[in-house]
Design a protein around this motif. Structure first.
Motif, short mmCIF file in Angstrom:
data_model
loop_
_atom_site.label_atom_id
_atom_site.label_comp_id
_atom_site.label_asym_id
_atom_site.label_seq_id
_atom_site.Cartn_x
_atom_site.Cartn_y
_atom_site.Cartn_z
N GLY A 87 0.98 -1.34 0.03
CA GLY A 87 -0.04 -0.01 0.02
C GLY A 87 0.85 1.03 -0.13
O GLY A 87 2.00 1.08 0.19
N CYS A 88 0.24 2.51 -0.18
CA CYS A 88 0.88 3.72 -0.07
C CYS A 88 1.19 4.05 1.26
O CYS A 88 0.45 3.55 2.26
CB CYS A 88 -0.04 4.53 -0.77
N ILE A 89 1.93 4.93 1.64
CA ILE A 89 2.14 5.49 2.94
C ILE A 89 1.25 6.25 3.63
O ILE A 89 1.30 6.80 4.47
CB ILE A 89 3.73 6.16 3.11
N ASP A 90 0.09 7.00 2.46
CA ASP A 90 -0.95 7.67 2.71
C ASP A 90 -1.37 7.58 4.14
O ASP A 90 -1.96 6.46 4.57
CB ASP A 90 -1.93 7.79 1.76
N SER A 91 -1.66 8.38 5.06
CA SER A 91 -2.11 8.25 6.47
C SER A 91 -3.43 8.00 6.33
O SER A 91 -4.13 7.60 7.26
CB SER A 91 -1.97 9.60 7.34
N ALA A 112 5.54 5.12 -0.86
CA ALA A 112 4.43 6.18 -1.62
C ALA A 112 4.37 6.07 -2.83
O ALA A 112 5.14 5.39 -3.76
CB ALA A 112 5.36 7.64 -1.39
N GLY A 113 3.04 5.81 -3.34
CA GLY A 113 2.50 5.38 -4.67
C GLY A 113 2.45 3.93 -5.09
O GLY A 113 2.33 3.49 -6.03
N ASN A 114 2.74 3.26 -3.88
CA ASN A 114 2.54 1.64 -3.81
C ASN A 114 3.01 1.13 -5.17
O ASN A 114 2.30 0.21 -5.75
CB ASN A 114 0.92 1.23 -3.55
N GLY A 140 -4.07 0.55 -4.16
CA GLY A 140 -3.92 1.92 -4.56
C GLY A 140 -4.80 2.68 -3.92
O GLY A 140 -5.74 2.12 -3.24
N HIS A 141 -5.05 4.05 -4.20
CA HIS A 141 -6.13 4.80 -3.36
C HIS A 141 -6.33 6.17 -4.30
O HIS A 141 -5.48 6.48 -4.99
CB HIS A 141 -5.86 4.93 -1.97
N SER A 142 -7.47 6.53 -3.94
CA SER A 142 -7.95 7.98 -4.71
C SER A 142 -7.17 9.05 -4.00
O SER A 142 -6.52 8.85 -3.03
CB SER A 142 -9.53 8.16 -4.48
N GLU A 143 -7.15 10.09 -4.64
CA GLU A 143 -6.38 11.39 -4.09
C GLU A 143 -4.92 11.28 -3.74
O GLU A 143 -4.62 11.77 -2.69
CB GLU A 143 -7.17 12.22 -3.12
N CYS A 144 -4.29 10.27 -4.59
CA CYS A 144 -2.98 10.03 -4.15
C CYS A 144 -1.75 11.25 -4.23
O CYS A 144 -1.83 11.30 -5.50
CB CYS A 144 -2.43 8.37 -4.69
N GLY A 145 -1.32 11.58 -3.33
CA GLY A 145 -0.32 12.61 -3.65
C GLY A 145 0.87 12.19 -4.69
O GLY A 145 1.36 12.94 -5.27
N ALA A 146 1.31 10.90 -4.36
CA ALA A 146 2.38 10.49 -5.19
C ALA A 146 2.00 10.18 -6.61
O ALA A 146 2.97 10.66 -7.54
CB ALA A 146 2.89 8.89 -4.38
ZN ZN Z 1 -0.71 7.63 -1.86
#
Ligand code: ZN
Length: 236
Positions: A87-91, A112-114, A140-146
């Motif tokens: 997964g992404c590091i997104d909190s 970041a960015g899986n 993955g996920h929506s609104e991913c900054g990476a």
């Molecule tokens: Zn992300």
């Protein structure tokens, strides 16, 4: 077994299983930790089904409330997680929470960015071939900054090299609109492409895991998490 002992320090699997069974009776079956025997009973399809059911519990506000310190004690001598998540590091996307899993249930590789690189592939080879996980979800996920950074070709310190790993997904995604992070539909489409490519790359770069899939010992599935709802949609 030799490998499991080497990597996990499972000095006594029988003692571990007995301890876990005792604790499971004390806590209820939904809080039973995974043992090697229990892990073996879970098929790859069932592993995915467990994660889907966990996300449904999470969405409905019915996450299972277990005594985590008991689970720490029960898993102290060894682990046998049934699945692994990249997964992404997104909190906003902690895998254990969104899939309603607890101590010893799942391996998590977060970056970041899986995306997938040699180190992630190696980590997942450990999780599956050595430690026996039955499924891998690339989340993955929506609104991913990476993803947004890769779309806009952001260059900043070591992030530049990391985001370059996501560029193949940007290049492989078509849109009739702007190819910028301002185009939210494009960002979402790139995130989906990126999850699919990463899931494919795991097997392309790992004959070990490809063999496990061929033997029906492992499933690798891309999925997307919606940060606005908490819902995970499986893409395969
Ligand atoms: Zn992300």
């Amino acid at each position: 077994m030799l490998n499991r002992r080497m990597f996990c320090g499972c000095a006594s699997l029988a003692a571990f299983a007995a301890l876990s069974a005792t604790a499971a009776r004390a806590q209820g079956t939904e809080c039973a930790v995974f043992t090697p025997a229990r892990q073996k009973e879970v098929s790859p399809d069932e592993a995915i089904a467990r994660l889907k059911a966990g996300n449904e519990r999470f969405l409905s506000g019915k996450s299972v409330n277990c005594n985590l310190i008991e689970q720490v004690k029960e898993t102290a001598k060894g682990q046998a997680p049934f699945a692994a998540i990249v997964g992404c590091i997104d909190s906003r996307v902690p895998p254990e929470l969104v899939f309603d899993q607890r101590i010893g249930d799942v391996f998590c590789a977060r970056i970041a960015g899986n995306f997938v690189n040699t180190d992630i592939v190696g980590s997942l080879e450990f999780a599956t071939k050595i430690a026996g996980a039955r499924a891998i979800v690339v989340l993955g996920h929506s609104e991913c900054g990476a993803i947004k950074g890769a779309v806009d070709d952001v260059r900043l310190g070591n992030l530049t090299a990391a985001l370059a790993k996501i560029r193949p997904a940007v290049d492989a995604t078509r849109t009739d609109g702007d190819r910028t992070a301002g185009n939210s539909a494009f960002v979402q489409a790139v995130a989906v492409t990126n999850a699919r490519l990463a899931a494919g790359k795991l097997l392309e770069e790992s004959p070990l895991m490809k063999d496990l899939v061929g033997q029906n010992q492992l499933r690798v599935v891309p999925a997307m998490h919606d940060v606005a709802t908490g819902k995970v949609t499986f893409l395969a």
